[in-house]
Write a protein that holds these residues in place. Sequence first.
Motif, PDB file in Angstrom:
ATOM      1  N   GLY A 227      -1.900  -1.165   7.738  1.00  0.00           N
ATOM      2  CA  GLY A 227      -1.423  -0.156   6.800  1.00  0.00           C
ATOM      3  C   GLY A 227      -1.844   1.244   7.206  1.00  0.00           C
ATOM      4  N   ALA A 228      -1.178   2.231   6.602  1.00  0.00           N
ATOM      5  CA  ALA A 228      -1.415   3.619   6.977  1.00  0.00           C
ATOM      6  C   ALA A 228      -2.706   4.190   6.406  1.00  0.00           C
ATOM      7  CB  ALA A 228      -0.234   4.483   6.512  1.00  0.00           C
ATOM      8  N   ARG A 229      -3.289   3.548   5.385  1.00  0.00           N
ATOM      9  CA  ARG A 229      -4.432   4.164   4.699  1.00  0.00           C
ATOM     10  C   ARG A 229      -5.711   3.333   4.737  1.00  0.00           C
ATOM     11  NH1 ARG A 229      -1.329   6.441  -0.745  1.00  0.00           N
ATOM     12  NH2 ARG A 229       0.438   7.381   0.376  1.00  0.00           N
ATOM     13  N   THR A 230      -5.608   2.035   4.984  1.00  0.00           N
ATOM     14  CA  THR A 230      -6.788   1.169   4.923  1.00  0.00           C
ATOM     15  C   THR A 230      -7.898   1.664   5.845  1.00  0.00           C
ATOM     16  OG1 THR A 230      -5.279  -0.686   4.530  1.00  0.00           O
ATOM     17  CG2 THR A 230      -7.570  -1.222   5.053  1.00  0.00           C
ATOM     18  N   GLY A 231      -7.544   2.045   7.068  1.00  0.00           N
ATOM     19  CA  GLY A 231      -8.544   2.436   8.049  1.00  0.00           C
ATOM     20  C   GLY A 231      -8.856   3.918   8.096  1.00  0.00           C
TER      21      GLY A 231
ATOM     22  N   ALA B 108      -8.964  14.979  15.596  1.00  0.00           N
ATOM     23  CA  ALA B 108      -7.758  14.366  15.034  1.00  0.00           C
ATOM     24  C   ALA B 108      -7.465  13.029  15.699  1.00  0.00           C
ATOM     25  CB  ALA B 108      -6.573  15.318  15.180  1.00  0.00           C
ATOM     26  N   ALA B 109      -7.689  12.942  17.014  1.00  0.00           N
ATOM     27  CA  ALA B 109      -7.474  11.674  17.713  1.00  0.00           C
ATOM     28  C   ALA B 109      -8.447  10.609  17.226  1.00  0.00           C
ATOM     29  CB  ALA B 109      -7.620  11.884  19.219  1.00  0.00           C
ATOM     30  N   GLN B 110      -9.684  11.021  16.931  1.00  0.00           N
ATOM     31  CA  GLN B 110     -10.685  10.068  16.448  1.00  0.00           C
ATOM     32  C   GLN B 110     -10.302   9.524  15.069  1.00  0.00           C
ATOM     33  OE1 GLN B 110     -13.910   9.270  18.285  1.00  0.00           O
ATOM     34  NE2 GLN B 110     -13.215   7.590  17.010  1.00  0.00           N
ATOM     35  N   VAL B 111      -9.833  10.399  14.192  1.00  0.00           N
ATOM     36  CA  VAL B 111      -9.400   9.960  12.861  1.00  0.00           C
ATOM     37  C   VAL B 111      -8.203   9.022  12.982  1.00  0.00           C
ATOM     38  CG1 VAL B 111      -8.458  10.721  10.648  1.00  0.00           C
ATOM     39  CG2 VAL B 111     -10.319  12.009  11.716  1.00  0.00           C
ATOM     40  N   ALA B 112      -7.245   9.375  13.836  1.00  0.00           N
ATOM     41  CA  ALA B 112      -6.070   8.524  14.024  1.00  0.00           C
ATOM     42  C   ALA B 112      -6.468   7.156  14.561  1.00  0.00           C
ATOM     43  CB  ALA B 112      -5.080   9.200  14.968  1.00  0.00           C
ATOM     44  N   ALA B 113      -7.470   7.122  15.429  1.00  0.00           N
ATOM     45  CA  ALA B 113      -7.935   5.841  15.955  1.00  0.00           C
ATOM     46  C   ALA B 113      -8.499   4.961  14.854  1.00  0.00           C
ATOM     47  CB  ALA B 113      -8.991   6.077  17.041  1.00  0.00           C
ATOM     48  N   GLY B 114      -9.190   5.575  13.892  1.00  0.00           N
ATOM     49  CA  GLY B 114      -9.685   4.801  12.757  1.00  0.00           C
ATOM     50  C   GLY B 114      -8.560   4.178  11.973  1.00  0.00           C
ATOM     51  N   CYS B 115      -7.472   4.938  11.811  1.00  0.00           N
ATOM     52  CA  CYS B 115      -6.301   4.421  11.102  1.00  0.00           C
ATOM     53  C   CYS B 115      -5.751   3.168  11.781  1.00  0.00           C
ATOM     54  CB  CYS B 115      -5.228   5.511  11.042  1.00  0.00           C
ATOM     55  SG  CYS B 115      -3.683   5.024  10.271  1.00  0.00           S
TER      56      CYS B 115
ATOM     57  N   GLN C  56       0.836  -1.198   0.000  1.00  0.00           N
ATOM     58  CA  GLN C  56       0.000   0.000   0.000  1.00  0.00           C
ATOM     59  C   GLN C  56       0.870   1.246   0.000  1.00  0.00           C
ATOM     60  OE1 GLN C  56      -2.238   1.201   3.709  1.00  0.00           O
ATOM     61  NE2 GLN C  56      -4.009   0.602   2.454  1.00  0.00           N
ATOM     62  N   GLY C  57       0.331   2.327  -0.552  1.00  0.00           N
ATOM     63  CA  GLY C  57       1.041   3.593  -0.527  1.00  0.00           C
ATOM     64  C   GLY C  57       1.278   4.077   0.891  1.00  0.00           C
ATOM     65  N   GLY C  58       2.395   4.784   1.082  1.00  0.00           N
ATOM     66  CA  GLY C  58       2.757   5.324   2.387  1.00  0.00           C
ATOM     67  C   GLY C  58       3.508   6.633   2.227  1.00  0.00           C
ATOM     68  N   GLY C  59       4.322   6.947   3.224  1.00  0.00           N
ATOM     69  CA  GLY C  59       5.030   8.224   3.248  1.00  0.00           C
ATOM     70  C   GLY C  59       4.228   9.262   4.016  1.00  0.00           C
TER      71      GLY C  59
ATOM     72  N   CYS D 259      -5.528  11.270   3.871  1.00  0.00           N
ATOM     73  CA  CYS D 259      -6.476  11.494   4.963  1.00  0.00           C
ATOM     74  C   CYS D 259      -7.287  12.765   4.721  1.00  0.00           C
ATOM     75  CB  CYS D 259      -5.712  11.607   6.287  1.00  0.00           C
ATOM     76  SG  CYS D 259      -6.733  12.008   7.705  1.00  0.00           S
ATOM     77  N   ALA D 260      -6.606  13.860   4.368  1.00  0.00           N
ATOM     78  CA  ALA D 260      -7.289  15.134   4.136  1.00  0.00           C
ATOM     79  C   ALA D 260      -8.271  15.035   2.976  1.00  0.00           C
ATOM     80  CB  ALA D 260      -6.255  16.231   3.877  1.00  0.00           C
TER      81      ALA D 260
END
Length: 430
Positions: free
Chosen positions: A403-407, A391-398, A100-103, A111-112
Amino acid sequence: MLSLSAATSNGTLTKSLSSFSAPAPPFQFSSPSSCGLAFSLVSLCFTKRSRMNVTAQALSPLPDDRIIVGCGGASMDYLVMVDAFPKPDEKIRSSNFKVQGGGNVGNALTCAARLGLSPRIISKVADNSEGRSLIEEFEADGVDTSFAVVSKEGRSMFSYVIVDSETKTRTAIYHPGSPPMTPDDLPPSNLLSALDGAQLVYFDGLSLKTALAVAREASCKNIPILVDADMGEQGFEDLLYMADYAVCSGKYPQNWTKVPSMPSALVSMLLRLPKLKFVIVTLGEDGCIMLQRSQDAEDTVFKEIDVDRCLETLKQKTDPDLVRPTCVSSPVLKLIANGIGTMKGRLFVGTAERIPPSELVDTTGAGDAFIGSVLYALCANMPPEIMLPFAAQVAAGCCRALGARTGLPHRTDPRLECFLQQSSRTQVTP
């Protein structure tokens, strides 16, 4: 983030060092704390979670100005999940695998974009299978790749990531890609086009010479700059001096300022970086701390308090039994950092979501998700009391997927509903 050790794609966000242990005297704020606002908004969010079919019409309108630009790393992540981290010279079997893509910049912009912004990425990939996959993945998520550079030779940036399902940690080894991006890869006409209409520019510190060239042009156009202060090469300070906002990994403020306590290090950063409006340090399962500079008149009188004691007072106001992310804050105070200086500002403590162990999968990219959310919050003029738990809620979804983007959640995710509804009703200018 969040009952775990949240991480960026290049380094784990570690816990802060303890602040000075002198007992804090009783301290009463002279003006109402905004923690009540934050708690009520987040409570509203979780009472609405039963409404699982959220439509875009139910949310607040997207920001009118939502073009942002990110300059930095886009990599291909090769992730393997294992039952336990291997010992030296040991061969083990993986339990899961994902490419998966990262960086840092790539993740934050993805995310944005899912939150509703219109990101443009300035990065460099090679004309190989990895590079083509990265471009396709960005475009599928709505990230504009018109200003990405595709090299006819070399290799795209890539990372090997080992996710330990037992300890809930991840270890990343990355290759920076070649040839590196340089300012010559971005002609002046392309740079001007990339910044046209942009409301924010974000940098992760990679491709530093190119980043500095983009930042100088953004500064000339009075476009605000957000910098991810995590791992900077020589000359990174030049980028920080142009920043309006900074989000730091857990060790960075004290490593850079050489100050023994985290709150004092944040004061030191704002004193050394006069353009900086706020600095946030992310602390994994311990949430985050934010220090915001006050823009009030110089002759206004404020209560004085030691910044370390102020932080301890705020921490005592948080509820350790709450699962959901929350925020408590001080009023504007004259914050004293012994031996360093004083400044007028507000201190915020944001908590992380306590993710049940059964739901916690992988912390890769949690810090990038946090930054992507902050980018959205700034464009939406979201007050800090909402921005930090959002922001904490979004990070929790991740953290709930490999992977960095699936969630990474989309704008219509019911967990985000109240934040996006309330942000348009309660606004402040950062």
